[in-house]
Design a protein around this motif. Structure first.
Motif, PDB file in Angstrom:
ATOM      1  N   SER A   1      34.016  -9.780  35.146  1.00  0.00           N
ATOM      2  CA  SER A   1      33.906 -11.425  34.743  1.00  0.00           C
ATOM      3  C   SER A   1      33.741 -11.626  33.227  1.00  0.00           C
ATOM      4  N   ARG A   2      32.716 -10.936  32.504  1.00  0.00           N
ATOM      5  CA  ARG A   2      32.578 -10.983  31.041  1.00  0.00           C
ATOM      6  C   ARG A   2      33.481 -10.631  30.265  1.00  0.00           C
ATOM      7  N   SER A   3      34.000  -9.438  30.534  1.00  0.00           N
ATOM      8  CA  SER A   3      34.892  -8.780  29.852  1.00  0.00           C
ATOM      9  C   SER A   3      36.192  -9.457  29.752  1.00  0.00           C
ATOM     10  N   HIS A   4      36.581 -10.176  30.876  1.00  0.00           N
ATOM     11  CA  HIS A   4      38.043 -10.776  31.151  1.00  0.00           C
ATOM     12  C   HIS A   4      37.883 -12.307  30.712  1.00  0.00           C
ATOM     13  N   GLY A   5      36.559 -12.680  30.362  1.00  0.00           N
ATOM     14  CA  GLY A   5      36.402 -14.167  30.146  1.00  0.00           C
ATOM     15  C   GLY A   5      36.496 -14.955  31.220  1.00  0.00           C
ATOM     16  N   MET A   6      36.329 -14.660  32.349  1.00  0.00           N
ATOM     17  CA  MET A   6      36.178 -15.610  33.627  1.00  0.00           C
ATOM     18  C   MET A   6      35.023 -16.502  33.404  1.00  0.00           C
ATOM     19  N   GLY A   7      34.120 -16.101  33.020  1.00  0.00           N
ATOM     20  CA  GLY A   7      32.823 -17.033  32.948  1.00  0.00           C
ATOM     21  C   GLY A   7      32.875 -17.778  31.724  1.00  0.00           C
ATOM     22  N   ARG A   8      33.764 -17.661  30.757  1.00  0.00           N
ATOM     23  CA  ARG A   8      33.819 -18.429  29.485  1.00  0.00           C
ATOM     24  C   ARG A   8      35.101 -19.490  29.670  1.00  0.00           C
TER      25      ARG A   8
ATOM     26  N   TYR B   1      26.754  -5.700  39.363  1.00  0.00           N
ATOM     27  CA  TYR B   1      26.870  -5.488  37.882  1.00  0.00           C
ATOM     28  C   TYR B   1      28.306  -5.082  37.409  1.00  0.00           C
ATOM     29  N   ILE B   2      28.985  -4.851  38.405  1.00  0.00           N
ATOM     30  CA  ILE B   2      30.553  -4.436  37.934  1.00  0.00           C
ATOM     31  C   ILE B   2      31.274  -5.551  37.975  1.00  0.00           C
ATOM     32  N   ASP B   3      30.959  -6.551  39.144  1.00  0.00           N
ATOM     33  CA  ASP B   3      31.638  -7.652  39.060  1.00  0.00           C
ATOM     34  C   ASP B   3      31.286  -8.423  37.765  1.00  0.00           C
ATOM     35  N   CYS B   4      30.224  -8.445  37.401  1.00  0.00           N
ATOM     36  CA  CYS B   4      29.650  -9.397  36.293  1.00  0.00           C
ATOM     37  C   CYS B   4      30.126  -8.752  35.138  1.00  0.00           C
ATOM     38  N   LEU B   5      30.162  -7.583  34.776  1.00  0.00           N
ATOM     39  CA  LEU B   5      30.842  -6.749  33.586  1.00  0.00           C
ATOM     40  C   LEU B   5      32.367  -7.191  33.586  1.00  0.00           C
TER      41      LEU B   5
ATOM     42  N   THR C   1      21.014   3.030  27.625  1.00  0.00           N
ATOM     43  CA  THR C   1      20.458   1.894  27.505  1.00  0.00           C
ATOM     44  C   THR C   1      21.257   1.123  26.406  1.00  0.00           C
ATOM     45  N   GLU C   2      21.850   1.839  25.511  1.00  0.00           N
ATOM     46  CA  GLU C   2      23.012   1.121  24.663  1.00  0.00           C
ATOM     47  C   GLU C   2      24.023   0.548  25.157  1.00  0.00           C
ATOM     48  N   ASP C   3      24.491   1.182  26.408  1.00  0.00           N
ATOM     49  CA  ASP C   3      25.709   0.846  27.036  1.00  0.00           C
ATOM     50  C   ASP C   3      25.583  -0.387  28.041  1.00  0.00           C
ATOM     51  N   ILE C   4      24.055  -0.668  28.591  1.00  0.00           N
ATOM     52  CA  ILE C   4      23.857  -1.693  29.407  1.00  0.00           C
ATOM     53  C   ILE C   4      23.962  -3.015  28.925  1.00  0.00           C
ATOM     54  N   ASP C   5      24.549  -3.851  29.748  1.00  0.00           N
ATOM     55  CA  ASP C   5      24.805  -5.218  29.521  1.00  0.00           C
ATOM     56  C   ASP C   5      23.779  -6.022  29.895  1.00  0.00           C
ATOM     57  N   LEU C   6      22.530  -6.267  29.074  1.00  0.00           N
ATOM     58  CA  LEU C   6      21.211  -6.645  29.666  1.00  0.00           C
ATOM     59  C   LEU C   6      21.206  -8.155  30.567  1.00  0.00           C
ATOM     60  N   GLN C   7      22.436  -8.958  30.101  1.00  0.00           N
ATOM     61  CA  GLN C   7      22.495  -9.975  30.795  1.00  0.00           C
ATOM     62  C   GLN C   7      23.025 -10.027  32.052  1.00  0.00           C
ATOM     63  N   CYS C   8      23.969  -9.086  32.402  1.00  0.00           N
ATOM     64  CA  CYS C   8      24.431  -8.857  33.668  1.00  0.00           C
ATOM     65  C   CYS C   8      23.261  -8.141  34.498  1.00  0.00           C
TER      66      CYS C   8
END
Length: 124
Positions: free
Chosen positions: A106-113, A100-104, A40-47
């Motif tokens: 996009s978040r890690s590469h900053g596409m959503g920000r 979930y992978i797409d969300c991760l 559970t520590e590794d899960i991105d709860l928002q995604c």
């Protein structure tokens, strides 16, 4: 040479048996059925939450519109004795995983920000 080969097979067999005896099968019983500590520590709860709620809408599931209800439904499908339920579980789980992978990513590469900033230079 035949006896040396046989000894190696016996040695490998013994090592495999020892590893099986000492193995922790809690994780293999099913990630959804029992969440192991540390996962559970590794899960991105928002995604996780966004993908769960999106799947409820996309699949038009007749359950409450919350994450807990979705995963309880997934557990029901996974543990059901009916083969059709397990097939539905696999399809929804694959769709969830893809989202979930797409969300991760996009978040890690900053596409959503990213924000559009005004350019210093004006091009015709």
């Amino acid at each position: 040479m035949g006896s040396a080969t046989r000894r190696w097979f016996y040695l490998l067999g013994c090592i495999m048996l020892i590893n099986l005896v000492n193995a922790d099968f809690e994780f293999q019983k099913g990630v959804l059925a029992s969440v192991s500590p540390g996962i559970t520590e590794d899960i991105d709860l928002q995604c996780w939450n966004a993908c769960s709620l999106t799947l409820i809408d996309l699949k038009e599931l007749k359950i409450e519109h919350n994450v807990d209800a979705f995963w309880n439904f997934m557990l029901f499908l996974q543990k059901s004795q009916r083969p059709g339920h397990y097939t539905v579980f696999l399809n929804i789980a694959q769709d969830f995983w893809d989202m979930y992978i797409d969300c991760l990513l996009s978040r890690s590469h900053g596409m959503g920000r990213r924000q559009v900033t005004p350019s210093k230079y004006s091009f015709p």
